[in-house]
Motif scaffolding. Sequence first.
Motif, PDB file in Angstrom:
ATOM      1  N   VAL A  27       1.239  -3.197  -7.677  1.00  0.00           N
ATOM      2  CA  VAL A  27       0.351  -2.684  -6.803  1.00  0.00           C
ATOM      3  C   VAL A  27      -1.278  -3.130  -7.560  1.00  0.00           C
ATOM      4  CG1 VAL A  27      -0.938  -0.689  -5.880  1.00  0.00           C
ATOM      5  CG2 VAL A  27       1.422  -0.601  -6.218  1.00  0.00           C
ATOM      6  N   TRP A  47       0.261   7.126  -5.943  1.00  0.00           N
ATOM      7  CA  TRP A  47       1.420   6.132  -6.103  1.00  0.00           C
ATOM      8  C   TRP A  47       2.656   6.673  -6.521  1.00  0.00           C
ATOM      9  CZ3 TRP A  47       2.768   2.112  -3.980  1.00  0.00           C
ATOM     10  CH2 TRP A  47       1.811   1.267  -3.026  1.00  0.00           C
ATOM     11  N   PRO A  62      -9.286   3.410  -5.543  1.00  0.00           N
ATOM     12  CA  PRO A  62      -9.808   4.236  -4.474  1.00  0.00           C
ATOM     13  C   PRO A  62     -11.262   4.227  -4.631  1.00  0.00           C
ATOM     14  CG  PRO A  62      -9.528   5.677  -6.305  1.00  0.00           C
ATOM     15  CD  PRO A  62      -9.049   4.303  -6.744  1.00  0.00           C
ATOM     16  N   ARG A 108      -5.523   8.381  -7.726  1.00  0.00           N
ATOM     17  CA  ARG A 108      -4.645   7.597  -6.791  1.00  0.00           C
ATOM     18  C   ARG A 108      -3.346   7.059  -7.544  1.00  0.00           C
ATOM     19  NH1 ARG A 108      -6.327   3.540  -3.259  1.00  0.00           N
ATOM     20  NH2 ARG A 108      -7.290   5.604  -2.434  1.00  0.00           N
ATOM     21  N   THR A 133       0.923  -1.171   0.039  1.00  0.00           N
ATOM     22  CA  THR A 133      -0.042  -0.012  -0.093  1.00  0.00           C
ATOM     23  C   THR A 133       0.857   1.272   0.025  1.00  0.00           C
ATOM     24  OG1 THR A 133      -0.261   0.322   2.357  1.00  0.00           O
ATOM     25  CG2 THR A 133      -1.720  -1.255   1.376  1.00  0.00           C
ATOM     26  N   ARG A 134       0.114   2.244  -0.053  1.00  0.00           N
ATOM     27  CA  ARG A 134       0.940   3.697  -0.147  1.00  0.00           C
ATOM     28  C   ARG A 134       1.699   3.869   1.260  1.00  0.00           C
ATOM     29  NH1 ARG A 134      -4.278   6.695  -0.404  1.00  0.00           N
ATOM     30  NH2 ARG A 134      -4.739   4.275  -0.004  1.00  0.00           N
ATOM     31  N   ASP A 186      -4.622  -1.557  -3.709  1.00  0.00           N
ATOM     32  CA  ASP A 186      -4.546  -0.107  -3.197  1.00  0.00           C
ATOM     33  C   ASP A 186      -4.634   0.596  -4.729  1.00  0.00           C
ATOM     34  OD1 ASP A 186      -4.421   1.414  -0.974  1.00  0.00           O
ATOM     35  OD2 ASP A 186      -2.198   2.010  -1.656  1.00  0.00           O
TER      36      ASP A 186
END
Length: 209
Positions: free
Chosen positions: A185, A203, A191, A199, A168-169, A188
């Motif tokens: 990814v 990232w 959004p 989003r 995740t972030r 995540d």
Amino acid sequence: MLRLPAFYPILDTESAARAGIDPVSAAANILEAGAQILQFRHKGFLSRAVFEQMERIAALCREARVLFVVNDRADLAALLGVALHLGQDDLPPTAARRVTGPETLIGFSTHNERQLRAAQTEPVDYFALGPIFGTGSKQNPDPTVGLEDLRRLRPLAERPLVAIGGITRHNARDVLAAGANSLAVIGDLFPQDGNLRARAEEWLRVTTL
């Protein structure tokens, strides 16, 4: 040596469907944000409609000069002239090379030390290792690797290493610090508000060191 972007978005069709986002629109948003690689992941029946989505996304990636990666299917990678990512249960990389030819970029998933060591002899361009953390994108996930083992196993990989699984972030920087070249990814990426471009931009900021 191949240099992979730190942000490696995987456009999973099931995740996109749950989020109510059309895969082609999702791909366009991710590319508009500035992603430099995009993988298409489809685990269900590959219908003509899904293949047409892949064709359209491949065209978008060519326009944007972004590397497009097809999951599992060497035949489709060859048809579309794109990169390929293989899992442990897919066609072996040596056999896949006979389908794609020597120029196709191929990645290969590993889940533990034994698989990562064995993968060093395969004709692939990069490795994936995971799940690093617990993940909801697989029904029967492999045991988690964790940051400590990622750090320990990283020197075994003589090519770029993509970390995957539960990233995740919030934990991304820790995974990069543990030695990953790139972060795959899935969950995540989508959004709750549906603003996929924002989003992806977030990232890209998180993974720019």
